[in-house]
Design a protein around this motif. Structure first.
Motif, PDB file in Angstrom:
ATOM      1  N   GLY A   1       0.786  -1.220   0.000  1.00 48.89           N
ATOM      2  CA  GLY A   1       0.000   0.000   0.000  1.00 48.89           C
ATOM      3  C   GLY A   1       0.820   1.273   0.000  1.00 48.89           C
ATOM      4  N   THR A   2       0.097   2.369  -0.198  1.00 45.40           N
ATOM      5  CA  THR A   2       0.671   3.717  -0.231  1.00 45.40           C
ATOM      6  C   THR A   2      -0.095   4.605   0.732  1.00 45.40           C
ATOM      7  OG1 THR A   2       1.210   3.440  -2.575  1.00 45.40           O
ATOM      8  CG2 THR A   2       1.222   5.693  -1.706  1.00 45.40           C
ATOM      9  N   ASP A   3       0.626   5.466   1.438  1.00 43.18           N
ATOM     10  CA  ASP A   3       0.013   6.419   2.354  1.00 43.18           C
ATOM     11  C   ASP A   3       0.653   7.782   2.133  1.00 43.18           C
ATOM     12  OD1 ASP A   3      -1.533   7.502   4.356  1.00 43.18           O
ATOM     13  OD2 ASP A   3      -0.250   6.813   5.986  1.00 43.18           O
ATOM     14  N   ILE A   4      -0.167   8.767   1.798  1.00 42.14           N
ATOM     15  CA  ILE A   4       0.317  10.137   1.564  1.00 42.14           C
ATOM     16  C   ILE A   4      -0.562  11.093   2.360  1.00 42.14           C
ATOM     17  CG2 ILE A   4       0.738  11.950  -0.152  1.00 42.14           C
ATOM     18  CD1 ILE A   4       0.946   9.734  -2.272  1.00 42.14           C
TER      19      ILE A   4
ATOM     20  N   ALA B   1       1.775  13.871  -6.937  1.00 47.01           N
ATOM     21  CA  ALA B   1       1.389  15.006  -7.783  1.00 47.01           C
ATOM     22  C   ALA B   1      -0.116  15.223  -7.764  1.00 47.01           C
ATOM     23  CB  ALA B   1       1.882  14.773  -9.209  1.00 47.01           C
ATOM     24  N   LEU B   2      -0.893  14.126  -7.740  1.00 43.96           N
ATOM     25  CA  LEU B   2      -2.348  14.250  -7.662  1.00 43.96           C
ATOM     26  C   LEU B   2      -2.752  14.918  -6.348  1.00 43.96           C
ATOM     27  CD1 LEU B   2      -5.125  13.527  -8.933  1.00 43.96           C
ATOM     28  CD2 LEU B   2      -5.012  11.382  -7.620  1.00 43.96           C
ATOM     29  N   CYS B   3      -2.139  14.497  -5.251  1.00 42.17           N
ATOM     30  CA  CYS B   3      -2.450  15.100  -3.955  1.00 42.17           C
ATOM     31  C   CYS B   3      -2.089  16.579  -3.937  1.00 42.17           C
ATOM     32  CB  CYS B   3      -1.706  14.363  -2.837  1.00 42.17           C
ATOM     33  SG  CYS B   3      -2.256  12.662  -2.583  1.00 42.17           S
TER      34      CYS B   3
ATOM     35  N   SER C   1      -5.849  20.024   4.110  1.00 47.39           N
ATOM     36  CA  SER C   1      -5.243  18.701   4.247  1.00 47.39           C
ATOM     37  C   SER C   1      -5.761  17.793   3.144  1.00 47.39           C
ATOM     38  CB  SER C   1      -5.534  18.089   5.616  1.00 47.39           C
ATOM     39  OG  SER C   1      -6.908  17.825   5.783  1.00 47.39           O
ATOM     40  N   VAL C   2      -4.888  16.945   2.664  1.00 51.02           N
ATOM     41  CA  VAL C   2      -5.223  15.941   1.655  1.00 51.02           C
ATOM     42  C   VAL C   2      -4.589  14.628   2.097  1.00 51.02           C
ATOM     43  CG1 VAL C   2      -4.979  15.210  -0.743  1.00 51.02           C
ATOM     44  CG2 VAL C   2      -5.302  17.627  -0.219  1.00 51.02           C
ATOM     45  N   ARG C   3      -5.393  13.583   2.158  1.00 52.19           N
ATOM     46  CA  ARG C   3      -4.860  12.254   2.487  1.00 52.19           C
ATOM     47  C   ARG C   3      -5.221  11.275   1.372  1.00 52.19           C
ATOM     48  NH1 ARG C   3      -2.655   9.394   6.401  1.00 52.19           N
ATOM     49  NH2 ARG C   3      -2.842  11.035   7.954  1.00 52.19           N
ATOM     50  N   TYR C   4      -4.213  10.512   0.973  1.00 49.88           N
ATOM     51  CA  TYR C   4      -4.380   9.448  -0.023  1.00 49.88           C
ATOM     52  C   TYR C   4      -3.942   8.135   0.593  1.00 49.88           C
ATOM     53  CZ  TYR C   4      -3.419   6.450  -4.040  1.00 49.88           C
ATOM     54  OH  TYR C   4      -3.396   5.393  -4.914  1.00 49.88           O
ATOM     55  N   ASN C   5      -4.737   7.084   0.363  1.00 50.07           N
ATOM     56  CA  ASN C   5      -4.354   5.767   0.853  1.00 50.07           C
ATOM     57  C   ASN C   5      -4.833   4.710  -0.124  1.00 50.07           C
ATOM     58  OD1 ASN C   5      -5.418   3.179   2.543  1.00 50.07           O
ATOM     59  ND2 ASN C   5      -3.547   3.992   3.458  1.00 50.07           N
ATOM     60  N   ASP C   6      -3.967   3.786  -0.445  1.00 47.22           N
ATOM     61  CA  ASP C   6      -4.402   2.596  -1.177  1.00 47.22           C
ATOM     62  C   ASP C   6      -3.761   1.364  -0.554  1.00 47.22           C
ATOM     63  OD1 ASP C   6      -1.885   1.770  -2.506  1.00 47.22           O
ATOM     64  OD2 ASP C   6      -2.154   3.507  -3.795  1.00 47.22           O
ATOM     65  N   VAL C   7      -4.443   0.248  -0.666  1.00 49.25           N
ATOM     66  CA  VAL C   7      -3.917  -1.010  -0.152  1.00 49.25           C
ATOM     67  C   VAL C   7      -4.447  -2.149  -1.007  1.00 49.25           C
ATOM     68  CG1 VAL C   7      -5.793  -1.309   1.522  1.00 49.25           C
ATOM     69  CG2 VAL C   7      -3.587  -2.455   1.905  1.00 49.25           C
TER      70      VAL C   7
ATOM     71  N   MET D   1      -9.048   1.916  -2.267  1.00 48.78           N
ATOM     72  CA  MET D   1      -8.453   3.247  -2.377  1.00 48.78           C
ATOM     73  C   MET D   1      -9.352   4.277  -1.709  1.00 48.78           C
ATOM     74  SD  MET D   1      -7.696   2.701  -6.393  1.00 48.78           S
ATOM     75  CE  MET D   1      -8.920   1.394  -6.412  1.00 48.78           C
ATOM     76  N   GLU D   2      -8.734   5.311  -1.141  1.00 50.43           N
ATOM     77  CA  GLU D   2      -9.508   6.361  -0.478  1.00 50.43           C
ATOM     78  C   GLU D   2      -8.749   7.679  -0.517  1.00 50.43           C
ATOM     79  OE1 GLU D   2     -11.913   5.973   3.463  1.00 50.43           O
ATOM     80  OE2 GLU D   2      -9.968   6.827   4.009  1.00 50.43           O
ATOM     81  N   MET D   3      -9.498   8.773  -0.646  1.00 53.17           N
ATOM     82  CA  MET D   3      -8.929  10.117  -0.512  1.00 53.17           C
ATOM     83  C   MET D   3      -9.838  10.959   0.364  1.00 53.17           C
ATOM     84  SD  MET D   3      -7.122  11.243  -4.085  1.00 53.17           S
ATOM     85  CE  MET D   3      -6.018  12.364  -3.198  1.00 53.17           C
ATOM     86  N   ARG D   4      -9.203  11.814   1.182  1.00 51.26           N
ATOM     87  CA  ARG D   4      -9.926  12.727   2.067  1.00 51.26           C
ATOM     88  C   ARG D   4      -9.378  14.140   1.884  1.00 51.26           C
ATOM     89  NH1 ARG D   4     -12.757  10.291   6.396  1.00 51.26           N
ATOM     90  NH2 ARG D   4     -12.703   8.009   6.257  1.00 51.26           N
ATOM     91  N   PHE D   5     -10.298  15.097   1.822  1.00 48.85           N
ATOM     92  CA  PHE D   5      -9.925  16.498   1.614  1.00 48.85           C
ATOM     93  C   PHE D   5     -10.583  17.368   2.674  1.00 48.85           C
ATOM     94  CE2 PHE D   5     -10.989  14.308  -2.364  1.00 48.85           C
ATOM     95  CZ  PHE D   5      -9.725  14.178  -2.918  1.00 48.85           C
ATOM     96  N   ALA D   6      -9.859  18.360   3.161  1.00 49.80           N
ATOM     97  CA  ALA D   6     -10.439  19.294   4.122  1.00 49.80           C
ATOM     98  C   ALA D   6      -9.821  20.675   3.936  1.00 49.80           C
ATOM     99  CB  ALA D   6     -10.223  18.812   5.555  1.00 49.80           C
TER     100      ALA D   6
END
Length: 474
Positions: free
Chosen positions: A40-43, A132-134, A152-158, A179-184
């Motif tokens: 997975g990836t965590d950004i 780059a997307l984040c 804030s931007v969070r990206y996670n995939d697993v 996959m998930e993304m969160r924006f605030a």
């Protein structure tokens, strides 16, 4: 699990776990060996700056053994520890067991089921491209207005691949990606602070996380716009909520109470959630299930090897079902529903929701506002919390309803109440419907388990709405 794994390793693991189940199974009533590899990836970007930027591969597993009602558990992240972990779990179960093992029966299966992606696998996308997307989304959040104070931007995939073997003869090989993304964005004007949030998720394709500019900008625009709004006057109102808030409500306020481990350990809750009790109007239908495909809570078999199902929880306003593991189903003499889930190999499965929804109704959405002299229309959500049967949710945006029409927008709208009373106070169920794939559920320290939720718009009478001049209701 990475498809790059040598298939010979999988074949050897299959043979090994089956051998261990055959060897150690007779010493306990039940033995399950779960091997897992995840990639997975965590950004995480705060204010456009990267605070977390990582890729990881994890390999490990856990052992669950049950003897005379007592459970032994051992987890490991080194396959060389497999045999000692089996020995430890079996020894622990035999040490604590002193009652009767009650596990609802399921048919043993030997099956390989890999959930296919409909587009690009996130593992095929470079870390630089994901970053780059984040950064692009972070720039959009910041660009909306100079009153945006923080973003804030969070990206996670697993990607996970799981091999489950039991002493009953089950051997299941499953794989999926999530996959998930969160924006605030938080806007500030003097002492006034407002936040806008958006979340999205997918088990289908990396492309589902691209081209979200409008959604991302909407979060920041709502935060800025709310700075100039008046707070809602606290009180009790007839309220109309949109499908996203309906999904949050049915998951948080009702769904957790339907998890049978909450009930059989709590006699008062078991009485409150007794099958056959009326909870809502005749047209209220509530379901949970992993069998519907394409959602973030969907799968083929749960983490005990029980097939995915669709469980009706409320039928025509009456409680008719609840969510089970094999143990809770056995203890309550009911059927297992395939809801035993664990976040990863570090944890034992718990009874968890999958996809939870209220069925579509027949009332046209525009008609739901009719004859409301003064009420509130609430859309989306910022945050929520539950405590047993009590809930409090904060709406993402809201408007007053006056004489059956939408009127001025307001801010700081919180909706509070008792879930049983609120279900009974549903006056109309809309003919619209929306699936929200943004959910990450937490329970027992296992936070971020993917779920789906959905529903139509609802009209509910006598909802306590907090804002300026709180009413003091609880």
């Amino acid at each position: 699990m990475a498809e790059a794994i040598d298939q010979a390793v999988i074949d050897q693991s299959r043979a090994r776990v089956q051998e261990l189940c055959d060897r150690w199974g007779p010493q306990v009533d039940y033995l399950a060996i779960r091997l897992e590899q995840s990639e997975g990836t965590d950004i995480f970007l705060r204010g456009g700056q990267a605070e977390t930027l990582s890729e990881a591969i994890a390999i490990g597993g856990h052992i669950r053994a049950c003897y005379r009602g007592g459970w032994g558990f051992a987890s490991f992240n080194d396959l060389e520890s497999l045999v000692p972990s089996v020995e430890a779990a079996v020894a622990a179960a035999r040490l604590v067991g002193h009652d009767e093992t009650l596990l609802a029966p399921v048919e043993p299966v030997q099956m390989t089921r890999h959930l296919p992606l409909t587009g690009t696998d996130p593992r095929q996308i470079s870390l630089a491209r994901k970053k780059a997307l984040c950064s692009h989304y972070a720039d959009l959040l910041q660009s909306i207005d100079n009153r945006i104070a923080t973003t804030s931007v969070r990206y996670n995939d697993v990607a996970q691949r799981v091999l489950l073997a039991t002493s009953e003869g089950t051997l299941i090989d499953q794989a999926w990606s999530d996959m998930e993304m969160r924006f605030a964005a938080t806007a500030r004007n003097g002492d006034t602070v407002q936040t806008g949030r958006e979340t999205t998720g997918s088990r289908k394709a990396y492309e589902d996380l691209e081209n979200l500019d409008d959604q991302v900008m909407g979060a920041a625009q709502r935060a800025v716009a709310a700075l100039d709004l008046s707070p809602v006057r606290g009180g009790s109102y007839d309220v109309v909520i949109d499908p996203i808030l309906t999904g949050l409500f049915v998951h948080e306020a009702f769904g957790h109470l339907s998890e049978a481990d909450m009930a059989y350990e709590n006699p008062d809750l078991l009485e409150s959630m007794s099958l056959g009790r009326r909870f809502g109007p005749d047209n209220l239908q509530i379901f949970d299930g992993a069998a519907p495909q394409g959602h973030r809570g969907s799968y083929f078999y749960d983490d005990e090897g029980t097939p995915a199902t669709t469980t009706q929880l409320i039928e025509n306003g009456v409680l008719v079902g609840r969510l089970h593991s094999r143990e809770t189903a056995g203890k309550l003499s009911e059927q297992p529903t395939g809801n035993a889930r664990c976040l990863n190999y570090h944890y034992s499965p718990l009874v968890r929701m999958t996809n939870t929804w209220i069925e579509r109704g027949t009332t046209p959405v525009d008609d739901m506002f009719a004859d409301i002299k003064e009420g509130v229309y609430a859309r989306n959500w910022l945050e929520g919390m539950t405590n047993g049967e009590m809930f409090t949710f904060t709406a993402g945006e809201a408007w007053m309803i006056r004489n059956g029409k939408l009127a001025e927008p307001v801010r700081d709208v919180t909706l509070s109440g008792n879930v049983f009373r609120t279900l009974a106070d549903i006056e109309a169920i809309g003919d619209d419907f929306y699936w929200d794939e943004s959910g990450g559920c937490g329970k027992g320290g296992q936070n971020g388990l993917p779920v789906g939720c959905g529903g139509p718009s609802l009209r509910i009478r006598n909802v306590v709405v907090g804002g300026e001049a709180e009413t003091g209701y609880e």
